[in-house]
Design an enzyme around this catalytic site. Structure first.
Site, PDB file in Angstrom:
ATOM      1  CB  CYS A   1      31.890 -65.762 118.716  1.00 20.60           C
ATOM      2  SG  CYS A   1      32.748 -65.449 120.267  1.00 20.60           S
TER       3      CYS A   1
ATOM      4  CB  CYS B   1      35.164 -64.103 118.109  1.00 22.05           C
ATOM      5  SG  CYS B   1      34.972 -65.748 118.845  1.00 22.05           S
TER       6      CYS B   1
ATOM      7  CB  CYS C   1      23.088 -58.553 148.787  1.00 25.36           C
ATOM      8  SG  CYS C   1      24.878 -58.327 148.578  1.00 25.36           S
TER       9      CYS C   1
ATOM     10  CB  CYS D   1      24.980 -59.307 145.575  1.00 24.85           C
ATOM     11  SG  CYS D   1      25.499 -60.481 146.836  1.00 24.85           S
TER      12      CYS D   1
END
Length: 506
Positions: free
Chosen positions: A59, A62, A418, A415
């Site tokens: 991970c 992690c 957008c 975005c």
């Protein structure tokens, strides 16, 4: 007898699980316990407060958290135990506590799950959060040794000294209960303990303990340029203590961190960034801070605050906000100023060890000779499309011209909202292209500094800057359709629109 000999002696008479638990208790000198399926229940119950990180070796989040988790464990040693469980090797424990996404942090009290950890995931944040989860609101002190052990801490300490039966003590404890998540509190009613810390010259003859509160700054921040403690002698109340701590906590040149940056940046702030690390490099950390404080002592009365910071914590911010791509190998500090209004300045001269370059930088700043740093894309050479492209360098010239209204969209290229708005906004600009009194514009707010007066927290954000009120732009909150934009512009503009070449009536 060492543990290996003990284990051989007890082999055959003690279950393997218990031996594993004893091995972790007696043989593991690390600050972060590594717990597994067999010993979790044994060891978790031994700790009044335990913070456990359920993780997986593969991970990435992690791995990123692990160094801060270990640092926090060292700082919390003796008060809060930190532990971790490898969920790839210990699936039963992880499944039992719902650890399906990593890292999962949970707080345990005497072995019982007390809920998920909800604090910051940095060393300072973990330490501050977990200290609020254990112990009394204010630690009672009885001896000088108790006091020294309490104030000899990485963080500031607020200690109240009260005569027996003092009416101030209940108020102090009330303040500690309300503020314990932010600050460390302790108190004493021992007369022999309070007197030496009143910060006043000792009196001759018998002394009566007077009520007073002392804020002890961390020993790591001790300096010959300011006192290491601040005395509060006013009547104790929650409001008065809150003000005292706020005004006295940081001193002349505090350590700016990811956790306290919002509190420190409410004022105009000069920050010196370098390889600051009070645990692994205390000498170097103090060396540069002392040089900053020497200069700060001459300028701090002029409305500018000072701070030092670990450059590694702010590398992305320095590059994003100030255009400073700092090399990991850079040894000399770099200096920035950011004002409450958002104006930014950087010291381009190399930091000299005698502080003279910092003094010249400050002299130029207070004289108004420094050029502000503005993050901006290049001004377009050709900009004749219906939607005008704005950058930070051209924003004031285009938007604040006195004879034209301007509608400007702040957007992000990533975005989706957008992108959805683009054809609508383009159509609006095309219909109003021949209007000599109106400009439809847009600016990439991720690549350019947003000007003062425009609050852009999300995308797209749209403002209208009308003639005569350029300092009071109007935020557009309506539906994002062409007809809705037109209705808004007709209402807010003082002049009739020219729509598709035809002037409309007001």
């Amino acid at each position: 007898m060492n543990f290996a000999a003990f284990a051989l002696t007890m082999r055959g008479s003690v279950p393997l699980a218990l031996l594993c638990a004893l091995a972790l208790t007696l043989g593991d000198r690390r600050d972060v316990l590594e717990l597994g399926d067999e010993e979790f229940e044994y060891l978790a119950a031994e700790h009044e407060t335990l913070l456990v990180m359920f993780h997986a070796p593969w991970c990435g989040h992690c791995k990123k958290l692990a160094p801060d988790f270990a640092k926090a464990a060292s700082r919390l040693k003796g008060s809060v135990q930190l532990a971790k469980v490898d969920c790839t090797a210990n699936p039963d424990t992880c499944k039992g506590f719902g650890a399906s996404a990593y890292p999962l942090l949970k707080v345990f009290r005497n072995g019982v799950d007390a809920g998920s950890y909800t604090g910051p995931r940095t060393a300072d944040g973990i330490v501050q959060y977990m200290r609020t989860q254990t112990g009394p609101d204010s630690v009672p002190l009885r001896t000088e040794e108790d006091l020294q052990a309490f104030v000899n801490n990485y963080d500031p300490s607020i200690v109240g000294f009260f005569p027996p039966g003092s009416t101030g003590l209940p108020e102090f404890l009330k303040a500690a209960a309300q503020l314990r998540e932010q600050f460390r509190f302790a108190h004493s009613v021992e007369p022999d303990l309070g007197g030496p810390h009143s910060l006043d010259p000792p009196l001759e003859g018998p002394q009566t303990l007077q009520q007073h509160v002392v804020l002890f700054r961390p020993p790591r921040l001790s300096s010959r340029f300011e006192e290491g403690s601040v005395l509060f002698t006013d009547p104790v109340s929650v409001a008065a203590l809150r003000r005292f701590i706020r005004d006295s906590l940081y001193g002349m040149c505090p350590h700016l961190t990811l956790e306290n940056k919002e509190r420190l940046r409410v004022r105009d702030l000069l920050t010196v960034y370098y390889d600051l690390d009070y645990r692994r490099n205390p000498t170097g950390s103090k060396y540069w801070r002392n040089r900053v404080m020497k200069v700060a002592s001459r300028y701090s009365s002029r409305g500018l605050s000072f701070a030092v910071a670990n450059k590694h914590d702010f590398l992305s911010e320095l590059e994003e906000d100030f255009g400073l791509g700092m090399s990991e190998a850079t040894e000399l500090p770099v200096v920035t100023i950011k004002t409450r209004l958002g104006h930014k300045f950087t010291m381009r001269e190399e930091f000299t060890r005698d502080g003279s370059s910092l003094e010249r930088f400050l002299d130029d700043y207070f004289s108004g000779l420094l050029k502000r740093f503005i993050k901006s894309q290049t001004v377009p050479e050709i900009n004749n499309s219906p939607v005008k492209v704005l950058v930070a360098e051209s924003f004031e010239e285009v938007v604040n011209q006195p004879e034209k209204d301007v509608l400007v969209q702040f957007f992000s290229p990533r975005c989706p909202h957008c992108k959805k708005l683009t054809p609508v906004y383009t159509e609006l600009a095309e219909q109003l292209y021949l209007d000599p009194n109106l400009i439809i514009a847009e600016m990439d707010a991720t690549a350019n500094d947003v000007p003062l007066g425009y609050d852009v927290q999300g995308f797209p954000t749209i403002y209208f800057a009308p003639v005569g009120k350029k300092d009071q732009p109007i935020r557009y909150e309506g539906t994002r359709e062409v007809r809705d934009f037109l209705k808004f512009l007709k209402r807010e503009s003082r002049r009739p629109l020219v729509l598709n070449g035809v002037r409309e009536e007001l």
